[in-house]
Design an enzyme around this catalytic site. Structure first.
Site, PDB file in Angstrom:
ATOM      1  N   CYS A   1     -20.324  -2.934 -16.913  1.00 19.71           N
ATOM      2  CA  CYS A   1     -19.442  -2.209 -16.377  1.00 19.71           C
ATOM      3  C   CYS A   1     -20.148  -0.833 -15.742  1.00 19.71           C
ATOM      4  O   CYS A   1     -21.019  -1.278 -14.388  1.00 19.71           O
ATOM      5  CB  CYS A   1     -18.556  -1.459 -17.609  1.00 19.71           C
ATOM      6  SG  CYS A   1     -17.038  -1.259 -16.978  1.00 19.71           S
TER       7      CYS A   1
ATOM      8  N   HIS B   1     -17.075  -5.841 -21.040  1.00 23.83           N
ATOM      9  CA  HIS B   1     -17.719  -5.043 -22.293  1.00 23.83           C
ATOM     10  C   HIS B   1     -18.200  -6.414 -23.356  1.00 23.83           C
ATOM     11  O   HIS B   1     -17.165  -6.278 -24.195  1.00 23.83           O
ATOM     12  CB  HIS B   1     -16.878  -4.155 -22.688  1.00 23.83           C
ATOM     13  CG  HIS B   1     -16.791  -2.908 -21.966  1.00 23.83           C
ATOM     14  ND1 HIS B   1     -17.642  -1.736 -21.949  1.00 23.83           N
ATOM     15  CD2 HIS B   1     -16.010  -2.602 -20.940  1.00 23.83           C
ATOM     16  CE1 HIS B   1     -17.234  -0.976 -21.100  1.00 23.83           C
ATOM     17  NE2 HIS B   1     -16.485  -1.269 -20.435  1.00 23.83           N
TER      18      HIS B   1
ATOM     19  N   GLU C   1     -20.182  -5.780 -25.698  1.00 23.09           N
ATOM     20  CA  GLU C   1     -20.429  -5.641 -27.009  1.00 23.09           C
ATOM     21  C   GLU C   1     -19.259  -5.140 -27.794  1.00 23.09           C
ATOM     22  O   GLU C   1     -19.365  -4.586 -28.965  1.00 23.09           O
ATOM     23  CB  GLU C   1     -21.378  -4.125 -26.631  1.00 23.09           C
ATOM     24  CG  GLU C   1     -20.289  -2.830 -26.245  1.00 23.09           C
ATOM     25  CD  GLU C   1     -19.860  -2.993 -24.570  1.00 23.09           C
ATOM     26  OE1 GLU C   1     -20.099  -4.110 -23.969  1.00 23.09           O
ATOM     27  OE2 GLU C   1     -19.355  -2.050 -24.229  1.00 23.09           O
TER      28      GLU C   1
HETATM   29  N1  GLN Z   1     -15.194   3.335 -14.229  1.00 22.74           N
HETATM   30  C1  GLN Z   1     -16.458   3.535 -14.617  1.00 22.74           C
HETATM   31  C2  GLN Z   1     -17.281   4.040 -13.524  1.00 22.74           C
HETATM   32  O1  GLN Z   1     -17.175   3.925 -12.467  1.00 22.74           O
HETATM   33  C3  GLN Z   1     -16.833   2.263 -15.234  1.00 22.74           C
HETATM   34  C4  GLN Z   1     -16.081   2.044 -16.652  1.00 22.74           C
HETATM   35  C5  GLN Z   1     -16.778   1.561 -17.568  1.00 22.74           C
HETATM   36  O2  GLN Z   1     -18.073   1.399 -17.823  1.00 22.74           O
HETATM   37  N2  GLN Z   1     -16.047   1.144 -18.714  1.00 22.74           N
HETATM   38  O3  GLN Z   1     -18.247   4.595 -13.728  1.00 22.74           O
END
Ligand code: GLN
Length: 195
Positions: free
Chosen positions: A84, A178, A180
């Site tokens: 992410c 994610h 994890e």
């Molecule tokens: N929207 C977040 C970002 O741009 C990422 C979201 C996340 O890691 N769950 O940094």
């Protein structure tokens, strides 16, 4: 074996726990630590950059040299996985949100990412994806990014609604979701197998 989870912000503890579980499953000996400072990062065999807020994580890893050390380790072909926000930081190219917030990227993964690619209506959701080399995987997306395009050396591991949400470039792995948060250790086992 020593695995560092970059621990400056985000869902750090979840990655620590699932990486430990994956190690146990594989019968590997080693330690997994949440790394908040450069000197804790030295000697790591692999690094995971968790989800969180990419702008914040970026500021903190560039502050004390952790970013340069992650880049050095990537060049030594140590496995680095970004999930992410972590995937955003691995990318070579960002979108206008990355530019507007002056978020400094690590520029390792030859992809262009789009932050918050799934819109406001779908802040978070769960879907079953086909992940190359892993199989069906329950993927949790939280304000997730997606990959707009990937270079020739980048292997696509997963797509959702035509968007690229998982990639591998040799020792680097980037996931928009994610792994994890599900209790399923297969992706972390795959990461450890690259060491
Ligand atoms: N929207 C977040 C970002 O741009 C990422 C979201 C996340 O890691 N769950 O940094």
């Amino acid at each position: 074996m020593k695995i560092s989870i970059i621990g400056v912000q985000g869902d750090v503890e979840e990655h620590v726990l699932i990486t430990r579980k994956a190690m146990e499953k594989l019968g590997l000996d080693g330690k997994v630590i949440a790394t908040r400072k450069l000197d804790q990062l030295f000697g790591s065999d692999g690094v995971i950059i968790p989800g969180g807020e990419s702008t914040t994580i970026s500021k903190l890893i560039w502050k004390d040299g952790m970013a340069e050390e992650i880049i050095r380790m990537a060049e030594e072909e140590k496995p680095i996985m970004g999930t992410c926000a972590g995937m955003i930081l691995l990318a070579k190219h960002g979108d206008e949100q990355v530019e507007k917030t002056k978020t400094r990227l690590l520029k390792l993964l030859d992809v262009k990412i789009r932050r918050n690619a799934f819109g406001r209506q779908r802040e978070s959701f769960e879907v079953e994806l086909d992940v190359k080399g892993i199989g069906r995987f329950n993927a949790i997306f939280i304000r997730a990014p997606a990959i707009e395009w990937a270079g020739d050396d980048v292997e696509v591991l997963a797509r959702f609604e035509e968007k690229i949400v998982g990639v591998r470039q040799k020792n680097l792995i980037g996931l928009a979701f994610h792994p994890e948060l599900t209790g399923d250790t297969r992706i972390h086992e795959f990461f450890l197998s690259l060491i």
